[in-house]
Design a protein around this motif. Structure first.
Motif, PDB file in Angstrom:
ATOM      1  N   GLY A  12       0.820  -1.216   0.000  1.00 40.16           N
ATOM      2  CA  GLY A  12       0.000   0.000   0.000  1.00 40.16           C
ATOM      3  C   GLY A  12       0.851   1.263   0.000  1.00 40.16           C
ATOM      4  O   GLY A  12       1.859   1.349  -0.682  1.00 40.16           O
ATOM      5  N   GLU A  13       0.418   2.216   0.810  1.00 41.86           N
ATOM      6  CA  GLU A  13       1.101   3.518   0.876  1.00 41.86           C
ATOM      7  C   GLU A  13       2.563   3.405   1.297  1.00 41.86           C
ATOM      8  O   GLU A  13       3.367   4.290   1.034  1.00 41.86           O
ATOM      9  CB  GLU A  13       0.396   4.381   1.934  1.00 41.86           C
ATOM     10  N   ARG A  14       2.877   2.348   2.046  1.00 37.11           N
ATOM     11  CA  ARG A  14       4.244   2.232   2.553  1.00 37.11           C
ATOM     12  C   ARG A  14       5.136   1.387   1.633  1.00 37.11           C
ATOM     13  O   ARG A  14       6.269   1.065   1.980  1.00 37.11           O
ATOM     14  CB  ARG A  14       4.246   1.692   3.975  1.00 37.11           C
ATOM     15  N   GLN A  15       4.607   1.005   0.471  1.00 33.73           N
ATOM     16  CA  GLN A  15       5.423   0.240  -0.484  1.00 33.73           C
ATOM     17  C   GLN A  15       6.678   1.037  -0.819  1.00 33.73           C
ATOM     18  O   GLN A  15       6.607   2.209  -1.165  1.00 33.73           O
ATOM     19  CB  GLN A  15       4.628  -0.039  -1.765  1.00 33.73           C
ATOM     20  N   LEU A  16       7.802   0.380  -0.702  1.00 32.11           N
ATOM     21  CA  LEU A  16       9.067   1.066  -0.945  1.00 32.11           C
ATOM     22  C   LEU A  16       9.199   1.409  -2.423  1.00 32.11           C
ATOM     23  O   LEU A  16       8.733   0.669  -3.287  1.00 32.11           O
ATOM     24  CB  LEU A  16      10.240   0.177  -0.508  1.00 32.11           C
ATOM     25  N   GLY A  17       9.875   2.518  -2.692  1.00 25.91           N
ATOM     26  CA  GLY A  17      10.045   2.952  -4.075  1.00 25.91           C
ATOM     27  C   GLY A  17      11.011   2.065  -4.841  1.00 25.91           C
ATOM     28  O   GLY A  17      10.941   1.946  -6.057  1.00 25.91           O
ATOM     29  N   ARG A  18      11.901   1.395  -4.099  1.00 27.97           N
ATOM     30  CA  ARG A  18      12.933   0.586  -4.740  1.00 27.97           C
ATOM     31  C   ARG A  18      12.408  -0.793  -5.142  1.00 27.97           C
ATOM     32  O   ARG A  18      11.330  -1.214  -4.731  1.00 27.97           O
ATOM     33  CB  ARG A  18      14.106   0.412  -3.785  1.00 27.97           C
ATOM     34  N   LYS A  19      13.212  -1.484  -5.903  1.00 21.85           N
ATOM     35  CA  LYS A  19      12.904  -2.867  -6.259  1.00 21.85           C
ATOM     36  C   LYS A  19      13.068  -3.736  -4.991  1.00 21.85           C
ATOM     37  O   LYS A  19      14.068  -3.616  -4.293  1.00 21.85           O
ATOM     38  CB  LYS A  19      13.902  -3.307  -7.340  1.00 21.85           C
ATOM     39  N   VAL A  20      12.081  -4.566  -4.713  1.00 18.91           N
ATOM     40  CA  VAL A  20      12.202  -5.454  -3.553  1.00 18.91           C
ATOM     41  C   VAL A  20      12.001  -6.894  -4.006  1.00 18.91           C
ATOM     42  O   VAL A  20      10.886  -7.317  -4.294  1.00 18.91           O
ATOM     43  CB  VAL A  20      11.154  -5.131  -2.464  1.00 18.91           C
ATOM     44  N   THR A  21      13.098  -7.640  -4.072  1.00 19.97           N
ATOM     45  CA  THR A  21      12.945  -9.061  -4.411  1.00 19.97           C
ATOM     46  C   THR A  21      13.311  -9.965  -3.248  1.00 19.97           C
ATOM     47  O   THR A  21      12.929 -11.126  -3.215  1.00 19.97           O
ATOM     48  CB  THR A  21      13.793  -9.463  -5.636  1.00 19.97           C
ATOM     49  N   THR A  22      14.077  -9.421  -2.279  1.00 19.44           N
ATOM     50  CA  THR A  22      14.473 -10.234  -1.125  1.00 19.44           C
ATOM     51  C   THR A  22      14.211  -9.449   0.153  1.00 19.44           C
ATOM     52  O   THR A  22      14.588  -8.288   0.263  1.00 19.44           O
ATOM     53  CB  THR A  22      15.971 -10.592  -1.205  1.00 19.44           C
ATOM     54  N   ALA A  23      13.566 -10.114   1.109  1.00 18.12           N
ATOM     55  CA  ALA A  23      13.264  -9.454   2.387  1.00 18.12           C
ATOM     56  C   ALA A  23      13.763 -10.291   3.551  1.00 18.12           C
ATOM     57  O   ALA A  23      13.824 -11.517   3.464  1.00 18.12           O
ATOM     58  CB  ALA A  23      11.754  -9.226   2.508  1.00 18.12           C
ATOM     59  N   LEU A  24      14.114  -9.592   4.628  1.00 16.01           N
ATOM     60  CA  LEU A  24      14.549 -10.274   5.849  1.00 16.01           C
ATOM     61  C   LEU A  24      13.557  -9.954   6.960  1.00 16.01           C
ATOM     62  O   LEU A  24      13.149  -8.798   7.118  1.00 16.01           O
ATOM     63  CB  LEU A  24      15.952  -9.793   6.236  1.00 16.01           C
ATOM     64  N   ALA A  25      13.167 -10.979   7.709  1.00 12.29           N
ATOM     65  CA  ALA A  25      12.314 -10.766   8.884  1.00 12.29           C
ATOM     66  C   ALA A  25      13.026 -11.322  10.096  1.00 12.29           C
ATOM     67  O   ALA A  25      13.637 -12.400  10.043  1.00 12.29           O
ATOM     68  CB  ALA A  25      10.968 -11.455   8.696  1.00 12.29           C
ATOM     69  N   HIS A  26      12.946 -10.577  11.184  1.00  5.38           N
ATOM     70  CA  HIS A  26      13.666 -10.966  12.402  1.00  5.38           C
ATOM     71  C   HIS A  26      12.713 -10.970  13.589  1.00  5.38           C
ATOM     72  O   HIS A  26      11.846 -10.100  13.705  1.00  5.38           O
ATOM     73  CB  HIS A  26      14.811  -9.953  12.618  1.00  5.38           C
ATOM     74  N   GLY A  27      12.878 -11.949  14.428  1.00  9.04           N
ATOM     75  CA  GLY A  27      12.097 -11.994  15.660  1.00  9.04           C
ATOM     76  C   GLY A  27      13.028 -12.242  16.828  1.00  9.04           C
ATOM     77  O   GLY A  27      14.018 -12.970  16.696  1.00  9.04           O
ATOM     78  N   THR A  28      12.743 -11.600  17.941  1.00  7.52           N
ATOM     79  CA  THR A  28      13.539 -11.899  19.133  1.00  7.52           C
ATOM     80  C   THR A  28      12.616 -11.919  20.338  1.00  7.52           C
ATOM     81  O   THR A  28      11.607 -11.216  20.385  1.00  7.52           O
ATOM     82  CB  THR A  28      14.687 -10.893  19.342  1.00  7.52           C
ATOM     83  N   HIS A  29      12.957 -12.752  21.296  1.00  9.28           N
ATOM     84  CA  HIS A  29      12.247 -12.749  22.573  1.00  9.28           C
ATOM     85  C   HIS A  29      13.230 -13.127  23.657  1.00  9.28           C
ATOM     86  O   HIS A  29      14.282 -13.713  23.395  1.00  9.28           O
ATOM     87  CB  HIS A  29      11.003 -13.639  22.551  1.00  9.28           C
ATOM     88  N   GLY A  30      12.921 -12.724  24.879  1.00  8.87           N
ATOM     89  CA  GLY A  30      13.844 -12.955  25.978  1.00  8.87           C
ATOM     90  C   GLY A  30      14.645 -11.705  26.288  1.00  8.87           C
ATOM     91  O   GLY A  30      14.602 -10.727  25.554  1.00  8.87           O
ATOM     92  N   PHE A  31      15.379 -11.775  27.404  1.00 11.53           N
ATOM     93  CA  PHE A  31      16.097 -10.596  27.888  1.00 11.53           C
ATOM     94  C   PHE A  31      17.246 -10.224  26.962  1.00 11.53           C
ATOM     95  O   PHE A  31      18.113 -11.059  26.678  1.00 11.53           O
ATOM     96  CB  PHE A  31      16.633 -10.850  29.299  1.00 11.53           C
ATOM     97  N   ALA A  32      17.268  -8.943  26.539  1.00 10.54           N
ATOM     98  CA  ALA A  32      18.357  -8.387  25.733  1.00 10.54           C
ATOM     99  C   ALA A  32      18.653  -9.285  24.534  1.00 10.54           C
ATOM    100  O   ALA A  32      19.798  -9.438  24.137  1.00 10.54           O
ATOM    101  CB  ALA A  32      19.608  -8.187  26.594  1.00 10.54           C
ATOM    102  N   GLY A  33      17.609  -9.882  23.983  1.00  7.14           N
ATOM    103  CA  GLY A  33      17.766 -10.731  22.799  1.00  7.14           C
ATOM    104  C   GLY A  33      18.373 -12.085  23.115  1.00  7.14           C
ATOM    105  O   GLY A  33      19.316 -12.512  22.459  1.00  7.14           O
ATOM    106  N   GLN A  34      17.806 -12.799  24.106  1.00  4.50           N
ATOM    107  CA  GLN A  34      18.374 -14.121  24.429  1.00  4.50           C
ATOM    108  C   GLN A  34      18.204 -15.091  23.258  1.00  4.50           C
ATOM    109  O   GLN A  34      19.047 -15.930  23.013  1.00  4.50           O
ATOM    110  CB  GLN A  34      17.760 -14.725  25.695  1.00  4.50           C
ATOM    111  N   CYS A  35      17.084 -14.961  22.550  1.00  2.00           N
ATOM    112  CA  CYS A  35      16.865 -15.852  21.410  1.00  2.00           C
ATOM    113  C   CYS A  35      16.502 -15.038  20.168  1.00  2.00           C
ATOM    114  O   CYS A  35      15.702 -14.101  20.261  1.00  2.00           O
ATOM    115  CB  CYS A  35      15.750 -16.847  21.735  1.00  2.00           C
ATOM    116  N   HIS A  36      17.105 -15.358  19.059  1.00  3.68           N
ATOM    117  CA  HIS A  36      16.831 -14.667  17.803  1.00  3.68           C
ATOM    118  C   HIS A  36      16.431 -15.662  16.723  1.00  3.68           C
ATOM    119  O   HIS A  36      16.914 -16.791  16.716  1.00  3.68           O
ATOM    120  CB  HIS A  36      18.074 -13.929  17.298  1.00  3.68           C
TER     121      HIS A  36
END
Lengths: 380, 388
Positions: free
Chosen positions: A349-373
């Motif tokens: 939508g409105e937040r679609q990046l202007g650049r070409k996007v073919t590869t994306a990275l998603a990151h999740g963390t939980h726990g104190f100060a990033g105990q698990c990523h």
């Protein structure tokens, strides 16, 4: 790997408190997903959900409560605790095993029905040494931020710039919870919560029900003409006690290296076109960018100053607004992946990046100060 | 189907009231045991699967953080699988899929519970939502008694017959437990003692119910390549099944229990089993209540509906019978919830590799492991074999 696994479709709720009944929300999100993908519940092979009992409104054994509302009735299904990207990768494994051609991933977290996140993260502590001192995720993050500022001369302004960027990005995201145009001064003027962390630097507590449909390659291409492929995964766990860890060189580097290797990425700065990072605390976005190889160690502050992580930058980070704008604790990782999926598809939508996007990275963390990523790479 | 998946070995703790160790130490005991038994180094594992009862029964939430070090998971990926009482088999199934997917060659799978540090019945009551069900279902015995009553009525089983069959199971299992070095409650009981024990929730009496135990179980799941490298006898996963029905207790038929039927049939189909009573050599059935064990025989197709009591009294399911059930003493004698289902898989693997010691069923080649969970809502089944 013999087969490719594709993301076919996603459905999710916005982050603000909803008066809707818990089970209605789960049902509607699941139904919306299946309707969008154009398949019936009977055609779904397996369901893997993510939820945590402490983030679950006083009902134990979370998955039993929403089992049937979440499309799993009489299916071979399972559930992951704590991190929704675990549910994603477990669903991927189930497809790669050859036993299923489709899998639904469901993330369940109704933030408005359970206590403050810091009260709940306090229960991650061991009962003997840490609990008495009141340790929780925010206290641990404050220690981490102090160390980061001291060791690498990261400034308060650089940390505040993350909040300015992400809450600004969220203005264009209909799913975000907190969205506003703020200045560095506003952030620095906000109340000190746990020195040196200020209120606006800490993520809110949000709702977030999210469902994602995955399919084996041959089925994915029948269900959609725009599948987004799973490319790589890496996850890593750190020691439990903060004193045993290097808080500025944790396990994200290990997780990212595994994901990059699997995806065949050698130069993340160039090959990752958008990164959705889990930053429950402002400075963590800077630190995690270093671990992900977007800049050198200690240069996270300079990276945001350069504008590289802005929506028009070289390596846009959190165009959705990230976790500072929307924090359904358990499902926040899956929301990152959903944004990456929409960006690759060109449907953000409105937040679609202007650049070409073919590869994306998603990151999740939980726990104190990033105990698990956990890190997921997806792409065309 | 995916790549073949082997089980290299297991480590169980001694179960009971383990006030001699802390909770992390208890988990460490099982983890150390599996590495010692198999001779594999923790450095060689590709990942860890861990789970317990999902609620923080011991007062710590998201325990994979707390146990990160003793699970030897630092620097490695972890999955946290939790499905109430069926967690143990769900853990094993996670290990299976991880290896079968090709994403790992060697995975450590661990389940644990230290029930004496919490109040299990209070916790289990909160599995029920707070508005309608929580008031009138107290803990586990409440729901299982209702299920037993429904089953008895459905098939018109006379009260004295079902009592006699349940008593036989109680006496046999508590006796079997003497042969299992890891079991918690071992006791020689008489019929009178069982029949006249105090009522917990009618018709369930004290010796019809499992204890609360502290314990942990660790297992190593491996690809064919890793199994060959080990060069020892291993168990192979032949079939997996899992199913769950409605959350609301009254919505589903708990006598001809659909999810128990479906979980077992999924596993049979994958393993190519047509006649389970003939083709299985031993089954570790999740039997926290004697009455429920009888019901499982029928749902799993070991016999027809309404036949379990008669066949049990004839000895068909005894140690020397046609299909021996739970020679370890089962859940009735040992129940550390998060580990209990994995103990079933560990026992099933010991049987098909001929390593079950005093409770070995001679020549066992195919075994079944089972776990049940939720407010009588979930069933998971795994079939193991001695050959790939």
């Amino acid at each position: 790997m013999a087969d490719r696994v594709g993301i076919v479709e996603v459905a999710m709720t916005p982050g603000a408190e909803s008066k809707d009944n818990f089970l209605d929300q789960v049902f509607r999100t699941s139904k919306e997903l299946l309707d969008k993908a154009g398949i019936s519940r009977d055609e779904v092979g397996t369901v893997v959900s993510a939820s945590s009992d402490v983030f679950h409104g006083g009902v134990s054994c979370a998955s039993s409560y929403y089992w049937d509302a979440g499309a799993a009735f009489l299916k071979n299904a399972s559930r992951q605790d704590g991190e929704s990207l675990f549910a994603f990768i477990y669903a991927v494994m189930r497809i790669l095993s050859g036993n299923y051609s489709t899998a639904m991933v469901l993330g369940v977290c109704k933030g408005s029905e359970n206590p403050a996140n810091d009260m709940l993260t306090h229960f991650f502590t061991d009962p003997f040494y840490q609990r008495q001192i009141g340790l929780n995720e925010t206290v641990a993050a404050a220690l981490q931020k102090r160390e980061y500022m001291t060791k690498y001369r990261i400034t308060e302004e650089q940390c505040a710039a993350v909040v300015v960027k992400n809450l600004g990005n969220a203005l264009k995201n209909p799913y975000a919870h907190v969205k506003k145009r703020v200045s560095v001064e506003d952030v620095l003027a906000s109340e000190m919560v746990m020195e040196p962390l200020r209120k606006m630097e800490c993520a809110p507590k949000s709702e977030g029900m999210i469902a994602m449909l995955l399919a084996r390659e041959d089925v994915a291409v029948k269900l959609t003409d725009k599948p987004v492929w799973f490319k790589g995964y890496g996850s890593s766990m750190d020691h439990f006690y903060l004193g045993d860890r290097d808080l500025l060189n944790g396990q994200l580097g290990t997780a990212a290296a595994k994901a990059y290797e699997m995806a065949g990425i050698t130069n993340p700065k160039k090959e990752i076109h958008v990164a959705e990072i889990c930053e429950p605390y402002s400075f963590q976005e800077l630190l995690w960018c270093e671990d992900l190889g977007f800049c050198d160690r200690g240069k996270g502050g300079k990276l945001i100053e350069s504008g590289a992580t802005g929506p028009g930058g070289k390596i846009p980070v959190n165009p959705s607004g990230g976790v500072l704008a929307h924090n359904p604790y358990v499902t926040r990782g899956l929301y990152r992946l959903a944004e990456g999926f929409l960006q690759v598809r060109g449907q953000a939508g409105e937040r679609q990046l202007g650049r070409k996007v073919t590869t994306a990275l998603a990151h999740g963390t939980h726990g104190f100060a990033g105990q698990c990523h956990a890190v997921v790479i997806i792409g065309k | 189907m995916g790549r073949p998946v082997a089980i290299l070995g297991s480590g169980q703790t001694v179960h009971g009231r383990r006030f001699d160790v802390s909770y992390p130490e208890l988990v460490k005991e099982a983890v150390d045991a599996v590495f010692e038994t198999t001779g594999i180094s923790p450095a060689d594992i590709d990942g860890v699967v861990f789970g317990t009862m999902p609620s923080m029964m011991e007062g710590v939430a998201l325990t994979h953080f707390y146990f990160a070090d003793v699970l030897r998971s630092v620097g490695k990926p972890i999955l946290k699988t939790e499905t109430c009482g069926s967690t143990g088999v769900s853990l094993a199934i996670t290990g299976y899929y991880w290896i079968a997917s090709g994403m790992a060659d060697l995975v450590l799978v661990v389940g644990s519970e230290k029930m004496h540090e919490g109040d299990a019945q209070a916790t289990m009551t909160t599995v029920l939502e707070p508005f309608y069900q929580r008031f009138f279902i107290s803990g586990a015995p409440g729901v299982f008694s209702m299920q037993s009553q429904g089953w008895t009525v459905r098939f018109g089983i006379p009260e004295d017959k079902i009592r006699a069959a349940a008593t036989k199971l109680s006496i046999d299992h508590h006796h079997d437990a003497f042969d299992n070095p890891y079991a918690h409650i071992k006791k020689r009981l008489t019929e009178d003692e069982v029949n006249n024990a105090r009522i917990i929730t009618y018709p369930v009496r004290l010796w019809d119910v499992c204890p609360t135990s502290d314990g942990a179980c660790a297992m190593l799941f491996a690809s064919e390549k890793a199994a060959k490298k080990l060069g020892k006898k291993v168990a192979w996963v032949k079939g997996v099944g899992y199913s769950g029905d409605e959350y609301w207790f009254g919505d589903s038929d708990k006598a001809e229990w659909q999810c128990a039927i479906s979980a077992s049939r999924q596993a049979y189909e994958m393993a190519g089993i047509k006649n389970p009573r003939k083709e299985l050599d031993v089954a570790e059935v999740y039997n926290p209540f004697t009455f429920q064990e009888l019901l499982f025989y029928e749902c799993f197709g070991f016999c027809g509906f309404g036949e379990a009591c008669d066949l049990t009294l004839k000895g068909v399911f005894g140690r020397d019978g046609e299909l021996p059930i739970s020679p370890s003493g089962g859940v009735l004698c040992t129940n550390p919830i998060g580990a209990t289902g994995l103990n079933r898989v560990a026992e099933a693997a010991l049987q098909v590799t001929g390593q079950a010691g005093a409770h070995q069923i001679p020549g066992a080649k195919t075994s079944l492991a089972h776990a049940m969970g939720g407010v009588v809502q979930f069933n998971g089944v795994m079939i193991l074999g001695s050959e790939k």
